[in-house]
Design a protein around this motif. Structure first.
Motif, PDB file in Angstrom:
ATOM      1  N   LYS A  33      30.187 -31.674 162.426  1.00  0.00           N
ATOM      2  CA  LYS A  33      30.951 -31.085 163.530  1.00  0.00           C
ATOM      3  C   LYS A  33      32.314 -30.604 163.051  1.00  0.00           C
ATOM      4  CE  LYS A  33      29.028 -33.526 167.494  1.00  0.00           C
ATOM      5  NZ  LYS A  33      29.356 -34.388 168.636  1.00  0.00           N
ATOM      6  N   VAL A  34      32.957 -31.398 162.221  1.00  0.00           N
ATOM      7  CA  VAL A  34      34.274 -31.021 161.708  1.00  0.00           C
ATOM      8  C   VAL A  34      34.162 -29.790 160.819  1.00  0.00           C
ATOM      9  CG1 VAL A  34      36.175 -31.759 160.223  1.00  0.00           C
ATOM     10  CG2 VAL A  34      35.228 -33.339 161.898  1.00  0.00           C
ATOM     11  N   LEU A  35      33.153 -29.741 159.990  1.00  0.00           N
ATOM     12  CA  LEU A  35      32.960 -28.594 159.111  1.00  0.00           C
ATOM     13  C   LEU A  35      32.646 -27.335 159.904  1.00  0.00           C
ATOM     14  CD1 LEU A  35      33.066 -27.988 156.139  1.00  0.00           C
ATOM     15  CD2 LEU A  35      30.638 -28.488 156.001  1.00  0.00           C
ATOM     16  N   SER A  36      31.830 -27.469 160.950  1.00  0.00           N
ATOM     17  CA  SER A  36      31.527 -26.322 161.810  1.00  0.00           C
ATOM     18  C   SER A  36      32.775 -25.830 162.531  1.00  0.00           C
ATOM     19  CB  SER A  36      30.456 -26.706 162.828  1.00  0.00           C
ATOM     20  OG  SER A  36      29.254 -27.027 162.195  1.00  0.00           O
ATOM     21  N   ALA A  37      33.569 -26.746 163.043  1.00  0.00           N
ATOM     22  CA  ALA A  37      34.801 -26.358 163.728  1.00  0.00           C
ATOM     23  C   ALA A  37      35.793 -25.743 162.756  1.00  0.00           C
ATOM     24  CB  ALA A  37      35.420 -27.573 164.417  1.00  0.00           C
ATOM     25  N   LEU A  38      35.831 -26.249 161.545  1.00  0.00           N
ATOM     26  CA  LEU A  38      36.739 -25.714 160.538  1.00  0.00           C
ATOM     27  C   LEU A  38      36.381 -24.275 160.176  1.00  0.00           C
ATOM     28  CD1 LEU A  38      39.170 -26.722 158.966  1.00  0.00           C
ATOM     29  CD2 LEU A  38      37.620 -27.378 157.134  1.00  0.00           C
ATOM     30  N   CYS A  39      35.108 -23.941 160.244  1.00  0.00           N
ATOM     31  CA  CYS A  39      34.693 -22.552 159.992  1.00  0.00           C
ATOM     32  C   CYS A  39      35.301 -21.617 161.029  1.00  0.00           C
ATOM     33  CB  CYS A  39      33.174 -22.441 160.020  1.00  0.00           C
ATOM     34  SG  CYS A  39      32.374 -23.113 158.579  1.00  0.00           S
ATOM     35  N   TYR A  40      35.335 -22.050 162.286  1.00  0.00           N
ATOM     36  CA  TYR A  40      35.934 -21.223 163.327  1.00  0.00           C
ATOM     37  C   TYR A  40      37.450 -21.146 163.181  1.00  0.00           C
ATOM     38  CZ  TYR A  40      31.502 -21.175 165.830  1.00  0.00           C
ATOM     39  OH  TYR A  40      30.191 -20.975 166.184  1.00  0.00           O
ATOM     40  N   ILE A  41      38.082 -22.269 162.913  1.00  0.00           N
ATOM     41  CA  ILE A  41      39.537 -22.316 162.807  1.00  0.00           C
ATOM     42  C   ILE A  41      40.026 -21.615 161.546  1.00  0.00           C
ATOM     43  CG2 ILE A  41      41.513 -23.902 162.614  1.00  0.00           C
ATOM     44  CD1 ILE A  41      40.358 -23.842 165.357  1.00  0.00           C
ATOM     45  N   SER A  42      39.164 -21.441 160.571  1.00  0.00           N
ATOM     46  CA  SER A  42      39.585 -20.819 159.318  1.00  0.00           C
ATOM     47  C   SER A  42      40.046 -19.381 159.503  1.00  0.00           C
ATOM     48  CB  SER A  42      38.453 -20.873 158.294  1.00  0.00           C
ATOM     49  OG  SER A  42      37.417 -19.985 158.643  1.00  0.00           O
ATOM     50  N   LEU A  43      39.861 -18.825 160.677  1.00  0.00           N
ATOM     51  CA  LEU A  43      40.380 -17.489 160.971  1.00  0.00           C
ATOM     52  C   LEU A  43      41.890 -17.445 160.759  1.00  0.00           C
ATOM     53  CD1 LEU A  43      39.774 -14.653 162.161  1.00  0.00           C
ATOM     54  CD2 LEU A  43      40.331 -15.607 164.364  1.00  0.00           C
ATOM     55  N   LEU A  44      42.542 -18.564 160.900  1.00  0.00           N
ATOM     56  CA  LEU A  44      43.995 -18.616 160.774  1.00  0.00           C
ATOM     57  C   LEU A  44      44.472 -18.752 159.331  1.00  0.00           C
ATOM     58  CD1 LEU A  44      44.619 -21.003 163.795  1.00  0.00           C
ATOM     59  CD2 LEU A  44      44.740 -18.515 163.752  1.00  0.00           C
ATOM     60  N   PHE A  45      43.597 -19.225 158.403  1.00  0.00           N
ATOM     61  CA  PHE A  45      44.079 -19.420 157.036  1.00  0.00           C
ATOM     62  C   PHE A  45      43.160 -18.875 155.954  1.00  0.00           C
ATOM     63  CE2 PHE A  45      41.970 -23.293 158.372  1.00  0.00           C
ATOM     64  CZ  PHE A  45      41.108 -23.560 157.323  1.00  0.00           C
ATOM     65  N   ALA A  46      41.881 -18.764 156.158  1.00  0.00           N
ATOM     66  CA  ALA A  46      40.962 -18.211 155.154  1.00  0.00           C
ATOM     67  C   ALA A  46      39.798 -17.546 155.882  1.00  0.00           C
ATOM     68  CB  ALA A  46      40.463 -19.300 154.224  1.00  0.00           C
ATOM     69  N   PRO A  47      40.020 -16.389 156.475  1.00  0.00           N
ATOM     70  CA  PRO A  47      39.049 -15.821 157.418  1.00  0.00           C
ATOM     71  C   PRO A  47      37.628 -15.644 156.907  1.00  0.00           C
ATOM     72  CG  PRO A  47      41.068 -14.566 157.461  1.00  0.00           C
ATOM     73  CD  PRO A  47      41.204 -15.558 156.366  1.00  0.00           C
ATOM     74  N   PHE A  48      37.434 -15.085 155.751  1.00  0.00           N
ATOM     75  CA  PHE A  48      36.067 -14.830 155.306  1.00  0.00           C
ATOM     76  C   PHE A  48      35.574 -15.868 154.313  1.00  0.00           C
ATOM     77  CE2 PHE A  48      37.872 -10.633 156.231  1.00  0.00           C
ATOM     78  CZ  PHE A  48      37.070 -10.331 157.303  1.00  0.00           C
ATOM     79  N   LEU A  49      36.476 -16.397 153.579  1.00  0.00           N
ATOM     80  CA  LEU A  49      36.116 -17.240 152.448  1.00  0.00           C
ATOM     81  C   LEU A  49      35.446 -18.548 152.865  1.00  0.00           C
ATOM     82  CD1 LEU A  49      36.299 -17.226 149.401  1.00  0.00           C
ATOM     83  CD2 LEU A  49      38.494 -18.370 149.588  1.00  0.00           C
ATOM     84  N   LEU A  50      36.056 -19.283 153.750  1.00  0.00           N
ATOM     85  CA  LEU A  50      35.524 -20.598 154.116  1.00  0.00           C
ATOM     86  C   LEU A  50      34.153 -20.520 154.804  1.00  0.00           C
ATOM     87  CD1 LEU A  50      36.136 -23.627 153.984  1.00  0.00           C
ATOM     88  CD2 LEU A  50      36.996 -23.416 156.300  1.00  0.00           C
ATOM     89  N   PRO A  51      33.956 -19.679 155.826  1.00  0.00           N
ATOM     90  CA  PRO A  51      32.609 -19.632 156.415  1.00  0.00           C
ATOM     91  C   PRO A  51      31.528 -19.190 155.430  1.00  0.00           C
ATOM     92  CG  PRO A  51      34.169 -18.587 157.879  1.00  0.00           C
ATOM     93  CD  PRO A  51      34.892 -18.861 156.606  1.00  0.00           C
ATOM     94  N   LEU A  52      31.889 -18.293 154.528  1.00  0.00           N
ATOM     95  CA  LEU A  52      30.919 -17.828 153.539  1.00  0.00           C
ATOM     96  C   LEU A  52      30.550 -18.934 152.559  1.00  0.00           C
ATOM     97  CD1 LEU A  52      29.537 -15.129 153.082  1.00  0.00           C
ATOM     98  CD2 LEU A  52      31.287 -14.589 151.412  1.00  0.00           C
ATOM     99  N   ILE A  53      31.542 -19.673 152.095  1.00  0.00           N
ATOM    100  CA  ILE A  53      31.277 -20.783 151.177  1.00  0.00           C
ATOM    101  C   ILE A  53      30.459 -21.859 151.876  1.00  0.00           C
ATOM    102  CG2 ILE A  53      32.362 -22.690 149.936  1.00  0.00           C
ATOM    103  CD1 ILE A  53      34.639 -20.747 149.244  1.00  0.00           C
ATOM    104  N   VAL A  54      30.828 -22.194 153.107  1.00  0.00           N
ATOM    105  CA  VAL A  54      30.097 -23.223 153.853  1.00  0.00           C
ATOM    106  C   VAL A  54      28.651 -22.786 154.082  1.00  0.00           C
ATOM    107  CG1 VAL A  54      29.941 -24.359 156.106  1.00  0.00           C
ATOM    108  CG2 VAL A  54      32.124 -24.239 154.916  1.00  0.00           C
ATOM    109  N   TYR A  55      28.454 -21.526 154.385  1.00  0.00           N
ATOM    110  CA  TYR A  55      27.095 -21.030 154.638  1.00  0.00           C
ATOM    111  C   TYR A  55      26.200 -21.206 153.412  1.00  0.00           C
ATOM    112  CZ  TYR A  55      23.258 -18.033 156.028  1.00  0.00           C
ATOM    113  OH  TYR A  55      22.008 -17.555 156.333  1.00  0.00           O
TER     114      TYR A  55
END
Length: 106
Positions: free
Chosen positions: A5-27
Motif C-alpha cells: 500500500k505504501v509503495l502504491s501510494a508513493l507511486c502517486y505522490i512521486s508526481l511531486l519529486f520523481a514523476p516518471f522515474l519511480l512509477p516506472l521502476i516500481v512497475y
C-alpha cells in the motif's frame, strides 16, 4: 501487505519529486499485480500534462512561423489561453494523484 500500500501510494505522490522515474521502476521491479496496477495508473496520470504541453509547444512553434506580424496579438492570446488550460490540467492531475494516494493508504 502494508508495504504494498505504501509503495502504491508513493507511486502517486512521486508526481511531486520523481514523476516518471519511480512509477516506472516500481512497475518493472515489483512482482505484485496490485502494485503494478497502481504504478501504471500513476505513470499514465503523470504523462497527461506532459503530452498536453508537447501539443501546446508544437502548436506554438507551428503558429509562430505561420502567423503574420499583424496577427501575432491574437496568436499570443490563444497561446496564453492554452497555457492557462495546461495549468488547470496540471493542478487537477496533482490533486487527483494525491486523492488516489490517500485512497490506496486507506
Amino acid at each position: 501487505m502494508e508495504q504494498n500500500k505504501v509503495l502504491s501510494a508513493l507511486c502517486y505522490i512521486s508526481l511531486l519529486f520523481a514523476p516518471f522515474l519511480l512509477p516506472l521502476i516500481v512497475y518493472f521491479v515489483v512482482k505484485d499485480s496490485e502494485v503494478k496496477f497502481h504504478a501504471k495508473r500513476a505513470f499514465l496520470s503523470h504523462l497527461i500534462p506532459v503530452v498536453f504541453l508537447i501539443l501546446i509547444s508544437l502548436f506554438g512553434v507551428i503558429g509562430m512561423f505561420s502567423s503574420y506580424y499583424y496577427d501575432m496579438n491574437s496568436f499570443a492570446y490563444i497561446i496564453f489561453g492554452l497555457m492557462a488550460v495546461y495549468m488547470i490540467i496540471s493542478i487537477a492531475c496533482i490533486i487527483w494523484n494525491i486523492i488516489q494516494a490517500i485512497r490506496v493508504i486507506r
